[in-house]
Design an enzyme around this catalytic site. Sequence first.
Site, mmCIF file in Angstrom:
data_model
loop_
_atom_site.group_PDB
_atom_site.id
_atom_site.type_symbol
_atom_site.label_atom_id
_atom_site.label_comp_id
_atom_site.label_asym_id
_atom_site.label_seq_id
_atom_site.Cartn_x
_atom_site.Cartn_y
_atom_site.Cartn_z
ATOM 1 N N ARG A 53 44.647 -5.054 11.314
ATOM 2 C CA ARG A 53 43.686 -5.846 10.949
ATOM 3 C C ARG A 53 42.714 -4.765 10.320
ATOM 4 O O ARG A 53 42.801 -3.483 10.536
ATOM 5 C CB ARG A 53 43.084 -6.894 12.122
ATOM 6 N N GLY A 54 41.396 -5.198 9.949
ATOM 7 C CA GLY A 54 40.521 -4.308 9.369
ATOM 8 C C GLY A 54 40.842 -4.380 7.939
ATOM 9 O O GLY A 54 42.045 -4.235 7.538
ATOM 10 N N ASP A 244 34.169 -6.487 5.088
ATOM 11 C CA ASP A 244 35.352 -7.066 4.670
ATOM 12 C C ASP A 244 35.310 -7.333 3.157
ATOM 13 O O ASP A 244 36.287 -7.510 2.650
ATOM 14 C CB ASP A 244 35.769 -8.442 5.401
ATOM 15 N N LYS A 255 32.584 -9.043 10.183
ATOM 16 C CA LYS A 255 32.861 -10.066 11.590
ATOM 17 C C LYS A 255 31.659 -10.767 11.932
ATOM 18 O O LYS A 255 30.594 -10.543 11.992
ATOM 19 C CB LYS A 255 33.284 -8.991 12.698
HETATM 20 O O1 MRU Z 1 39.020 -9.864 11.969
HETATM 21 P P1 MRU Z 1 39.234 -8.301 11.661
HETATM 22 O O2 MRU Z 1 39.416 -7.404 13.031
HETATM 23 O O3 MRU Z 1 40.097 -7.827 10.524
HETATM 24 O O4 MRU Z 1 37.886 -7.795 11.191
HETATM 25 C C1 MRU Z 1 37.568 -6.519 10.944
HETATM 26 C C2 MRU Z 1 36.256 -6.097 10.442
HETATM 27 O O5 MRU Z 1 35.293 -7.220 10.490
HETATM 28 C C3 MRU Z 1 35.642 -4.856 10.320
HETATM 29 O O6 MRU Z 1 34.477 -4.598 10.528
HETATM 30 C C4 MRU Z 1 35.879 -4.589 8.537
HETATM 31 O O7 MRU Z 1 37.245 -5.035 8.236
HETATM 32 C C5 MRU Z 1 35.566 -3.259 8.321
HETATM 33 S S1 MRU Z 1 36.628 -2.205 8.600
HETATM 34 C C6 MRU Z 1 36.801 -0.942 7.952
#
Ligand code: MRU
Length: 363
Positions: A53-54, A244, A255
Amino acid sequence: MKINGTPYRTIWPAPAGQAIEIIDQTRLPHEFVTVRLETMEEAAHAIMEMLVRGAPLIGATAAYGMALAMNDDASDSGLESAFATLVETRPTAINLRWALDRMQAHLKPVHPGMRPEAAWAEAAAIADEDVAINAAIGRNGLKLIEQAWEAKGRQGCVNILTHCNAGWLATVDWGTAIAPIYAAHDAGIPVHVWVDETRPRNQGASLTAWELKSHGVPHKVIVDNAGGHYMQHGMVDLCIVGTDRTTARGDVCNKIGTYLKALAAFDNKVPFYVALPSPTIDWRIQDGVAEIPIEERGAEEVSHLQGRTASGEILKVQVTPLGSPVANPAFDVTPARLVTALITEKGVCAASPEGLKSLFPDR
Ligand code: MRU
């Protein structure tokens, strides 16, 4: 980054080729487990179920997913069907579509017989570029932490609040929001990180805390509602979060809960920085609230909590009354006016159309 002295990325081609390996992030912080993915369907499943994820890592995994698909069917219809499956896995992080568009544009003109080799090389290039981009974000963000350290007369430490996990686990390596923190720590600046737990999936408590602890960075995990309190009491010098999807005018989607932190930071005059690699910018859109699709995830992420018991057993327990309905939007949008600056691989700029254009004049 190193785990017990061994350097790791979050995704890598398996030694014998024709497969990839990842760290299963659903098992952290309690177990460190790697998983081998051999098909495009397995890569899609890993993204959907958040083994990876991320935003940047989702993009890299999708790119390798295309390479896995080319192993099975490198025809035009194989290419299109892999694209169609992978692009549906997570709707909000734009790096997913960016990586798939890039893979498709690269592979379409290539003869099907040569596509598997070309796909593996392009996916590796995307992964390597992500590492270089994040290292540059680290160097650019370091200057802001140095300024904060100077502004404090080099007394005490620089207190930084972050939300979710935008560290190396969210990328191929280094991270976005956490890259400047690693750079500052490694440069000898005393930093202390307030880690939002980040319900419902607890990426802060489980992943960011694990990363920072592994690298020896001082930190404390706090509940999501504590940040505003610490800001009011002068205990947060700056916030750095990831994103994202960032719009052409500088709105940032991250997030769920990021917006509330930005509001608290604005009210308390605490600088609120957003770190992002340029593939996270969606140049097609302006108004993040109106135009970014927000992923709605399953009810169990809210109604249940997973953790380790004292005897080492991993258990999931329900925290809501049986039958109470829940809602679970995974992301929210912070308007550009609440963002002090954007930290990119090209430098630091205002969260505005002019700011982004100054760093990316060709877009
Ligand atoms: O739902 P996730 O864990 O994929 O969300 C991740 C985030 O919100 C991070 O802050 C975002 O992807 C930036 S990561 C470099």
